[in-house]
Design an enzyme around this catalytic site. Sequence first.
Site, short mmCIF file in Angstrom:
data_model
loop_
_atom_site.label_atom_id
_atom_site.label_comp_id
_atom_site.label_asym_id
_atom_site.label_seq_id
_atom_site.Cartn_x
_atom_site.Cartn_y
_atom_site.Cartn_z
N LYS A 79 36.36 40.71 37.72
CA LYS A 79 36.53 40.51 39.20
C LYS A 79 35.01 40.82 39.78
O LYS A 79 34.73 40.26 40.50
CB LYS A 79 37.58 41.33 39.80
CG LYS A 79 37.64 41.49 41.34
CD LYS A 79 38.06 40.49 42.02
CE LYS A 79 37.92 40.29 43.53
NZ LYS A 79 38.43 38.98 44.34
N LYS A 84 32.81 46.98 49.67
CA LYS A 84 33.25 47.61 48.89
C LYS A 84 33.07 47.24 47.46
O LYS A 84 33.06 47.98 46.57
CB LYS A 84 34.94 47.92 49.47
CG LYS A 84 35.60 48.68 48.49
CD LYS A 84 37.11 48.40 48.00
CE LYS A 84 37.71 46.95 48.18
NZ LYS A 84 38.57 46.24 47.21
N THR A 134 41.48 45.42 44.12
CA THR A 134 40.10 45.36 43.67
C THR A 134 39.73 46.78 43.72
O THR A 134 39.12 47.46 44.74
CB THR A 134 39.04 44.40 44.46
OG1 THR A 134 39.73 43.15 44.40
CG2 THR A 134 37.74 44.45 43.73
P1 NAP Z 1 44.79 44.66 54.13
O1 NAP Z 1 45.37 43.44 54.78
O2 NAP Z 1 43.77 45.70 54.73
O3 NAP Z 1 45.93 45.39 53.43
C1 NAP Z 1 45.92 46.57 52.66
C2 NAP Z 1 47.26 47.13 52.27
O4 NAP Z 1 47.05 48.47 51.59
C3 NAP Z 1 47.98 47.46 53.57
O5 NAP Z 1 49.39 47.33 53.39
C4 NAP Z 1 47.88 49.00 53.69
O6 NAP Z 1 49.02 49.43 54.53
C5 NAP Z 1 47.89 49.38 52.40
N1 NAP Z 1 47.14 50.72 52.19
C6 NAP Z 1 45.76 51.04 52.31
N2 NAP Z 1 45.69 52.24 52.02
C7 NAP Z 1 46.85 52.77 51.76
C8 NAP Z 1 46.93 54.01 51.26
N3 NAP Z 1 45.96 55.09 51.26
N4 NAP Z 1 48.30 54.37 51.03
C9 NAP Z 1 49.37 53.40 51.04
N5 NAP Z 1 49.02 51.95 51.64
C10 NAP Z 1 47.75 51.72 51.88
O7 NAP Z 1 44.07 44.25 52.58
P2 NAP Z 1 44.02 42.86 51.85
O8 NAP Z 1 43.02 41.73 52.42
O9 NAP Z 1 45.53 42.48 51.49
O10 NAP Z 1 43.30 43.38 50.40
C11 NAP Z 1 44.07 44.04 49.58
C12 NAP Z 1 43.37 44.22 48.25
O11 NAP Z 1 42.85 43.06 47.65
C13 NAP Z 1 41.65 44.56 48.40
O12 NAP Z 1 41.39 45.79 47.22
C14 NAP Z 1 41.01 43.49 48.52
O13 NAP Z 1 39.53 43.84 48.16
C15 NAP Z 1 41.45 42.88 47.52
N6 NAP Z 1 41.42 41.31 47.86
C16 NAP Z 1 41.37 40.67 49.13
C17 NAP Z 1 41.22 39.36 49.19
C18 NAP Z 1 41.41 38.69 50.64
O14 NAP Z 1 40.76 37.64 50.72
N7 NAP Z 1 41.75 39.43 51.58
C19 NAP Z 1 41.03 38.58 48.22
C20 NAP Z 1 41.03 39.01 46.85
C21 NAP Z 1 41.19 40.43 46.62
P3 NAP Z 1 48.69 49.47 56.04
O15 NAP Z 1 49.54 48.42 56.45
O16 NAP Z 1 49.64 50.70 56.48
O17 NAP Z 1 47.31 49.47 56.62
#
Ligand code: NAP
Length: 291
Positions: A172, A240, A97
């Site tokens: 979104k 965010k 997102t």
């Molecule tokens: P998360 O668990 O915090 O995972 C984030 C991932 O991105 C991790 O693999 C992290 O690596 C990687 N990452 C972050 N910064 C990076 C960088 N600068 N370079 C390389 N890798 C990087 O987040 P998530 O919940 O999966 O969410 C991911 C996205 O989907 C976000 O944009 C969020 O808003 C969206 N989203 C989330 C949900 C939800 O319910 N969680 C629902 C809809 C949409 P590391 O493992 O090394 O930290």
Amino acid sequence: MAKVAFLGLGVMGYPMAGHLARAGHEVTVYNRTAAKADRWAAEHGGSAAPTPRAAAEGAEFVMACVGNDDDLAQVCRGDDGAFAGMGAGAVFVDHTTVSAAITRALDAEARAQGIGFVDAPVSGGQAGAENGVLSIMCGGTEGDYARAEPIMQAYGRTVKRLGESGAGQIAKMMNQICIAGLVQGLAEALRFGEKAGMDGKAVVEVIQGGAAGSWQMVNRHATMLDGKFDYGFAVDWMRKDLGICLQTGNEIGAPLPMTALVDQFYKDIQQMGGGRWDTSSLIERLRRLSS
Ligand code: NAP
């Protein structure tokens, strides 16, 4: 079956990449914290790459699900970025997102290299990712979308193209704007019932099938009443997203008074130490204001 790279094995990306492997695609993963990529590869039988570029080399599709605008730019651009490894004709699919502005900038850079780009943010949360039933809102050319859609079907239940580059991210934002006002309304009603001495769960049983009903009411009222906030999307992520909505609203001249207010309530929750609580914690803020 296709050769696919997946960048970002977080709460969402880890199970999404797993669905691709189970669907029979040849999957190479990259994760900033390499141990997670190794664990994924051991579990699913794909391979782990040390950089986004290495993961993307030879892939027909590169999917990403990282954090915010800067994180996405980091995995796409530069010597180790995915674009440097992708060949002409490959398609980059972004499930993060992010703002429509970074989407359109990266789309233009990709296109200049002959790479396709589809913005494809998701909704449905961790459970949707694990069960492979995400809603996926897409923007990009018809051709790129048509190629990427069958790949996304591995974890998407509703997958739809809504317009040119950035349209998925705008959709979104509309989703998040709806949720913000809706959860605050639900929190107010449940707290109102508590103060009035009502059994909130019994009330919801009666009203959830009527005009006040919502996914949030059905799925979150019980945990909200029990004061449990570990069931979904974190307040830090929501801020965010609402920040992106508010900035875009300013740019296009669309008023978002309710969204701006609820964003400030989520800021209060962060200050209460609840940045990792889920978005339904708005009721906890009301409890502390009215204890
Ligand atoms: P998360 O668990 O915090 O995972 C984030 C991932 O991105 C991790 O693999 C992290 O690596 C990687 N990452 C972050 N910064 C990076 C960088 N600068 N370079 C390389 N890798 C990087 O987040 P998530 O919940 O999966 O969410 C991911 C996205 O989907 C976000 O944009 C969020 O808003 C969206 N989203 C989330 C949900 C939800 O319910 N969680 C629902 C809809 C949409 P590391 O493992 O090394 O930290």
